[in-house]
Design a protein around this motif. Structure first.
Motif, PDB file in Angstrom:
ATOM      1  N   LEU A  35       0.825  -1.202   0.000  1.00  0.00           N
ATOM      2  CA  LEU A  35       0.000   0.000   0.000  1.00  0.00           C
ATOM      3  C   LEU A  35       0.861   1.255   0.000  1.00  0.00           C
ATOM      4  N   LEU A  36       0.548   2.174  -0.895  1.00  0.00           N
ATOM      5  CA  LEU A  36       1.176   3.492  -0.887  1.00  0.00           C
ATOM      6  C   LEU A  36       0.717   4.219   0.369  1.00  0.00           C
ATOM      7  N   LYS A  37       1.667   4.776   1.128  1.00  0.00           N
ATOM      8  CA  LYS A  37       1.322   5.462   2.367  1.00  0.00           C
ATOM      9  C   LYS A  37       1.718   6.936   2.368  1.00  0.00           C
ATOM     10  N   GLY A  38       2.167   7.436   1.264  1.00  0.00           N
ATOM     11  CA  GLY A  38       2.481   8.850   1.160  1.00  0.00           C
ATOM     12  C   GLY A  38       3.201   9.142  -0.138  1.00  0.00           C
ATOM     13  N   TYR A  39       3.042  10.354  -0.641  1.00  0.00           N
ATOM     14  CA  TYR A  39       3.822  10.788  -1.802  1.00  0.00           C
ATOM     15  C   TYR A  39       3.894  12.307  -1.794  1.00  0.00           C
ATOM     16  N   ASP A  40       4.980  12.809  -2.336  1.00  0.00           N
ATOM     17  CA  ASP A  40       5.166  14.244  -2.545  1.00  0.00           C
ATOM     18  C   ASP A  40       6.213  14.374  -3.641  1.00  0.00           C
ATOM     19  N   THR A  41       6.778  15.538  -3.808  1.00  0.00           N
ATOM     20  CA  THR A  41       7.724  15.739  -4.902  1.00  0.00           C
ATOM     21  C   THR A  41       9.032  14.984  -4.703  1.00  0.00           C
ATOM     22  N   ARG A  42       9.221  14.386  -3.528  1.00  0.00           N
ATOM     23  CA  ARG A  42      10.422  13.570  -3.295  1.00  0.00           C
ATOM     24  C   ARG A  42      10.239  12.135  -3.773  1.00  0.00           C
ATOM     25  N   GLY A  43       8.986  11.644  -3.803  1.00  0.00           N
ATOM     26  CA  GLY A  43       8.767  10.280  -4.246  1.00  0.00           C
ATOM     27  C   GLY A  43       7.573   9.629  -3.578  1.00  0.00           C
ATOM     28  N   PHE A  44       7.498   8.287  -3.712  1.00  0.00           N
ATOM     29  CA  PHE A  44       6.363   7.483  -3.272  1.00  0.00           C
ATOM     30  C   PHE A  44       6.812   6.576  -2.129  1.00  0.00           C
ATOM     31  N   VAL A  45       6.041   6.548  -1.032  1.00  0.00           N
ATOM     32  CA  VAL A  45       6.481   5.886   0.196  1.00  0.00           C
ATOM     33  C   VAL A  45       5.626   4.663   0.520  1.00  0.00           C
ATOM     34  N   PHE A  46       6.297   3.572   0.907  1.00  0.00           N
ATOM     35  CA  PHE A  46       5.621   2.404   1.471  1.00  0.00           C
ATOM     36  C   PHE A  46       6.459   1.891   2.635  1.00  0.00           C
ATOM     37  N   TYR A  47       5.862   1.020   3.449  1.00  0.00           N
ATOM     38  CA  TYR A  47       6.526   0.514   4.649  1.00  0.00           C
ATOM     39  C   TYR A  47       6.582  -1.005   4.628  1.00  0.00           C
ATOM     40  N   THR A  48       7.625  -1.539   5.259  1.00  0.00           N
ATOM     41  CA  THR A  48       7.820  -2.986   5.261  1.00  0.00           C
ATOM     42  C   THR A  48       8.807  -3.378   6.344  1.00  0.00           C
ATOM     43  N   ASN A  49       8.988  -4.669   6.507  1.00  0.00           N
ATOM     44  CA  ASN A  49      10.025  -5.217   7.381  1.00  0.00           C
ATOM     45  C   ASN A  49      11.351  -5.131   6.620  1.00  0.00           C
ATOM     46  N   TYR A  50      12.373  -4.546   7.256  1.00  0.00           N
ATOM     47  CA  TYR A  50      13.667  -4.391   6.589  1.00  0.00           C
ATOM     48  C   TYR A  50      14.421  -5.712   6.435  1.00  0.00           C
ATOM     49  N   GLU A  51      13.865  -6.804   6.966  1.00  0.00           N
ATOM     50  CA  GLU A  51      14.462  -8.127   6.788  1.00  0.00           C
ATOM     51  C   GLU A  51      13.653  -8.985   5.815  1.00  0.00           C
ATOM     52  N   SER A  52      12.644  -8.386   5.169  1.00  0.00           N
ATOM     53  CA  SER A  52      11.789  -9.115   4.226  1.00  0.00           C
ATOM     54  C   SER A  52      12.514  -9.361   2.911  1.00  0.00           C
ATOM     55  N   GLY A  53      11.883 -10.168   2.054  1.00  0.00           N
ATOM     56  CA  GLY A  53      12.469 -10.444   0.753  1.00  0.00           C
ATOM     57  C   GLY A  53      12.637  -9.195  -0.085  1.00  0.00           C
ATOM     58  N   LYS A  54      11.626  -8.323  -0.085  1.00  0.00           N
ATOM     59  CA  LYS A  54      11.727  -7.109  -0.897  1.00  0.00           C
ATOM     60  C   LYS A  54      12.832  -6.191  -0.399  1.00  0.00           C
ATOM     61  N   ALA A  55      12.981  -6.121   0.939  1.00  0.00           N
ATOM     62  CA  ALA A  55      14.022  -5.273   1.512  1.00  0.00           C
ATOM     63  C   ALA A  55      15.412  -5.823   1.182  1.00  0.00           C
ATOM     64  N   ARG A  56      15.562  -7.141   1.222  1.00  0.00           N
ATOM     65  CA  ARG A  56      16.858  -7.721   0.856  1.00  0.00           C
ATOM     66  C   ARG A  56      17.182  -7.444  -0.604  1.00  0.00           C
ATOM     67  N   ASP A  57      16.156  -7.526  -1.460  1.00  0.00           N
ATOM     68  CA  ASP A  57      16.370  -7.178  -2.868  1.00  0.00           C
ATOM     69  C   ASP A  57      16.827  -5.732  -3.005  1.00  0.00           C
ATOM     70  N   ILE A  58      16.133  -4.827  -2.322  1.00  0.00           N
ATOM     71  CA  ILE A  58      16.449  -3.397  -2.432  1.00  0.00           C
ATOM     72  C   ILE A  58      17.849  -3.108  -1.905  1.00  0.00           C
ATOM     73  N   ASP A  59      18.253  -3.799  -0.836  1.00  0.00           N
ATOM     74  CA  ASP A  59      19.606  -3.610  -0.318  1.00  0.00           C
ATOM     75  C   ASP A  59      20.647  -3.984  -1.372  1.00  0.00           C
ATOM     76  N   ALA A  60      20.355  -5.018  -2.158  1.00  0.00           N
ATOM     77  CA  ALA A  60      21.292  -5.473  -3.182  1.00  0.00           C
ATOM     78  C   ALA A  60      21.164  -4.688  -4.476  1.00  0.00           C
TER      79      ALA A  60
END
Length: 242
Positions: A91-116
């Motif tokens: 779910l999108l939880k915020g946006y402004d001229t800086r970008g689009f924000v969502f929240y998650t567990n930083y140890e999740s699969g998506k977070a590990r992908d983003i770290d890499a």
């Protein structure tokens, strides 16, 4: 709704090789009858235009007769260090001229992908309106203050869930998850402030391209895309062939 559903008479009948009783996928299609979009009607930056389209989708969702559900639902696509892609809906939880924000567990699969590999894509699939918005850019973590502020706005149960779930990890059973939640609920009863988990937080997707897709007749869809070279550069609006 902006499309009428029909099939071509010469494409009816079973698809070759399909099992008996299966839907004829080759003949399944929507015929879009929406009005087009024009460059002259688009503002200078994509965030303002996104606001216009999102407001329309949200109004559809708020209407009891509307056909949009969760207009802020978006598909986040990532790729790991080996380039293997993965997609999921958040779910999108915020946006402004800086970008689009969502929240998650930083140890999740998506977070590990983003770290890499911080390059990600977002897709808002507003199919009943024959519209899509596609964002490509890079994901960066939000500040801790921003994360805590949002976490405290969540329902109590969702706050507990962020602690109970080691997102994307293998667990033995549903009972194991329920037991972890029950233990947390006993420790932090309703009305008590739950601390934001240190392993949980936001990502802001800083876009380098934002495409607005409008379905049109005969598959001659309208596609207008904002692009820029970097976050400090002005936006350029392009029309893409469908």
């Amino acid at each position: 709704m902006t499309d009428s559903r029909a099939t071509d008479p010469d494409e009816s009948g079973p698809t070759a090789g399909s099992p008996a009783g299966a839907a004829d996928l080759a003949a399944m299609r929507a015929h879009y009858v929406a009005e087009g979009i024009a460059e002259a009607d688009f503002p200078a930056d994509p965030f303002e235009q996104f606001g216009h389209w999102f407001a329309r989708a949200a109004a559809e969702a708020a209407d009891p007769t509307g056909v949009i559900h969760e207009p802020n639902a978006m598909v986040v696509s990532t790729a790991d260090a080996q380039g293997r892609p993965s997609s999921r809906t958040v779910l999108l939880k915020g946006y402004d001229t800086r970008g689009f924000v969502f929240y998650t567990n930083y140890e999740s699969g998506k977070a590990r992908d983003i770290d890499a590999n911080p390059h990600v894509s977002l897709l808002f699939p507003w199919h009943p309106m024959a519209r899509q918005v596609i964002v490509t850019g890079t994901a960066e973590r939000t500040g801790r203050d921003e994360t805590v502020r949002y976490f405290r706005s969540r329902p109590h149960g969702s706050q507990l869930g962020a602690w109970a779930s080691a997102q994307s990890s293998v667990i033995g059973s549903r009972a194991e998850l329920d037991a972890a939640y029950a233990e947390l609920a006993a420790r932090h009863p309703e009305g008590e402030q739950v601390p934001a988990p240190p392993h949980w937080g936001g990502y802001r997707v800083v876009p380098d391209a934002v495409e607005f897709w409008q379905g049109r007749t005969d598959r001659l869809h309208d596609r207008l895309r904002y692009v820029r070279e970097d976050a400090s550069a002005p936006w350029t609006l392009q029309r893409l062939s469908p």
